[in-house]
Scaffold this motif. Structure first.
Motif, short mmCIF file in Angstrom:
data_model
loop_
_atom_site.label_atom_id
_atom_site.label_comp_id
_atom_site.label_asym_id
_atom_site.label_seq_id
_atom_site.Cartn_x
_atom_site.Cartn_y
_atom_site.Cartn_z
N ALA A 175 -21.52 -23.91 -59.27
CA ALA A 175 -21.27 -24.83 -58.15
C ALA A 175 -20.75 -26.10 -58.77
O ALA A 175 -21.25 -26.53 -59.82
N GLY A 176 -19.74 -26.69 -58.12
CA GLY A 176 -19.02 -27.80 -58.71
C GLY A 176 -17.75 -27.21 -59.29
O GLY A 176 -17.82 -26.36 -60.19
N SER A 177 -16.60 -27.61 -58.76
CA SER A 177 -15.35 -26.93 -59.10
C SER A 177 -14.20 -27.91 -59.28
O SER A 177 -14.18 -28.97 -58.64
N HIS A 220 -15.60 -24.45 -63.41
CA HIS A 220 -16.85 -24.53 -62.65
C HIS A 220 -17.98 -25.04 -63.52
O HIS A 220 -18.02 -24.76 -64.72
N GLY A 266 -14.74 -20.67 -49.92
CA GLY A 266 -15.62 -21.72 -49.40
C GLY A 266 -15.83 -22.81 -50.43
O GLY A 266 -15.48 -22.65 -51.61
C1 LIG Z 1 -17.74 -20.21 -52.17
C2 LIG Z 1 -16.99 -20.08 -53.24
O1 LIG Z 1 -17.33 -20.54 -54.49
C3 LIG Z 1 -18.61 -21.10 -54.72
C4 LIG Z 1 -18.63 -22.53 -54.49
C5 LIG Z 1 -18.39 -23.41 -55.52
C6 LIG Z 1 -18.31 -24.90 -55.24
O2 LIG Z 1 -18.55 -25.31 -54.10
O3 LIG Z 1 -17.99 -25.68 -56.15
C7 LIG Z 1 -18.22 -22.96 -56.84
C8 LIG Z 1 -18.38 -21.65 -57.14
C9 LIG Z 1 -18.96 -20.73 -56.14
O4 LIG Z 1 -20.36 -20.80 -56.24
C10 LIG Z 1 -15.68 -19.37 -53.21
O5 LIG Z 1 -15.08 -19.14 -54.25
O6 LIG Z 1 -15.24 -19.00 -52.10
#
Ligand SMILES: C=C(O[C@@H]1C=C(C(=O)O)C=C[C@H]1O)C(=O)O
Length: 391
Positions: free
Chosen positions: A207-209, A270, A357
């Motif tokens: 999480a965190g992108s 990520h 998402g």
């Molecule tokens: C929901 C998605 O990715 C998720 C959400 C992320 C985020 O909000 O930073 C990162 C990686 C995944 O856990 C997706 O790829 O559709």
């Protein structure tokens, strides 16, 4: 033009009948199946799910199969039916050689004749604004909001060739191809919900992108900015804290909390954390108990879970189905591996639905979340060889 795939991917390409072929490939296991002997199509949260799985395994064992396997997909909403099967045939082998990125199929190209987002760009910005205003007057701390992109392609998709291309382009991902009722769910996920080997379990939440960039210096800078972003570290911490807290009551020991690190996919950076735990020797939770304990994590849903689920149901105009659910396998001994169904598409003939998402927290910017979800869709657009800027 003739395409030469490495031997192992060629074997995948030649598997028929395609409709029944399931594949899950990670750096631990390659599981392939064919045919269907039994189905489990009830929701994980149904009262009878546990008995049904037990009964299915017992029937298999009574017929002399000592360690049968269940494979398939679990939807984001565990109140919805799972799509699990005991296959006619399966093989579980060491994973494929992950150095086949030179076999990207450059002639595999599609053009989209129609495209539509749900929600539209304006609607997406609006639902993010609504989520942001909820942070002030509800217990909500994070909610993951998604969009879908429906495409009509210029021709029917050759699914085995698509799968080979996904694998070649994303050598370190969890690759999957899961036959659904009228479509195939196919993708290259970077995220592991759960792997269980004996009494050890592993999870690797992300999480965190940040989007990868073409210019090397700018790309490195994007990774550094992500590592130092208080907003992304907060978003990430919520996920790790929730998974650790959910596991704590059911494990014997939880590994030490690790620092987050940065991982790269070909399209995204990520924040990532490994979580390990040991299960008790007596009455350990089953694979499906563990899934029910931690899914949906705040990486796919938000936190607190119920509040985030309510916001998703109220704000997203589409049904997620299996997107942000799980794909994987589990055997009668309780071992198995489940990746999160992201960076994926549902394919039916020349109709394709892509999903993506992004986690929304109080510091989120609506347009940045739109761009992040579009960047996440690039994984599958590249796999289809869609060059034009559809997003
Ligand atoms: C929901 C998605 O990715 C998720 C959400 C992320 C985020 O909000 O930073 C990162 C990686 C995944 O856990 C997706 O790829 O559709």
């Amino acid at each position: 033009m003739d395409i030469t795939f490495p031997e192992h991917t060629n074997a995948l390409v030649s598997e028929r009948p395609q409709a029944d072929v399931f594949l899950f490939n990670s750096n631990s296991n390659l599981v392939r199946t064919n045919g269907i002997r039994q189905r489990i199509s009830i929701p994980l949260l149904s009262n009878t799910f546990h008995q049904e799985v037990q009964a299915v395994f017992q029937r298999e064992q009574a017929q002399g199969r000592c360690n049968p396997i269940v494979v398939g997909a679990i939807p984001f909403d565990m109140n919805q039916p799972a799509q699990l099967v005991v296959p006619e045939w399966h093989e579980r082998v060491k994973p494929l050689d992950r150095t086949f990125s030179s076999f990207v199929d450059k002639d595999f190209i599609h053009h989209a004749s129609e495209q539509s987002f749900a929600p539209s760009h304006t609607e997406f910005l609006d639902i993010i604004e609504q989520a942001l205003s909820s942070f002030e007057n509800s217990p909500l701390k994070k909610v993951v909001l998604s969009k879908i992109l429906k495409l009509t392609l210029d021709r029917k998709v050759d699914v085995p060739r698509l799968l080979s291309n996904i694998m070649a382009q994303n050598p370190s991902a969890y690759h999957f191809s899961v036959p659904l009722k009228n479509s195939v769910l196919i993708g290259a996920s970077p995220e592991l919900l759960l792997r269980k080997q004996g009494n050890k379990i592993f999870s690797n939440p992300l999480a965190g992108s940040a989007k990868r960039l073409d210019n090397l210096d700018a790309d490195r800078q994007a990774a550094k900015t992500l590592a130092n972003s208080a907003k992304d570290q907060y978003e990430h911490r919520l996920v790790v804290d929730a998974i650790r807290a959910a596991l704590l009551p059911v494990v014997e020991s939880l590994g030490e909390r690790k620092e987050s690190s940065i991982i790269a996919t070909p399209t995204m950076w990520h924040l990532s954390t490994d979580i390990e735990a040991t299960l008790p020797a007596i009455n350990p939770p089953s694979m499906f108990d563990l899934i029910k304990q931690i899914h949906p994590t705040p990486a796919m849903c938000g936190t607190p879970t119920v509040s985030a689920q309510q916001h998703i149901a109220a704000l997203e105009p589409h049904q997620r189905g299996f997107f942000s659910g799980l794909v994987g396998w589990c055997d009668a001994e309780g071992n198995g591996e489940w990746a999160i169904a992201i960076r994926c598409a549902e394919v039916s003939g020349n109709k394709v639905t892509l999903f993506a998402g992004a986690g929304v927290v109080p510091d989120s910017n609506p347009e940045s979340e739109w761009l992040e979800t579009s960047a996440k869709m690039r994984t599958m657009l590249n796999a289809f060889g869609i060059k034009e800027d559809v997003i």
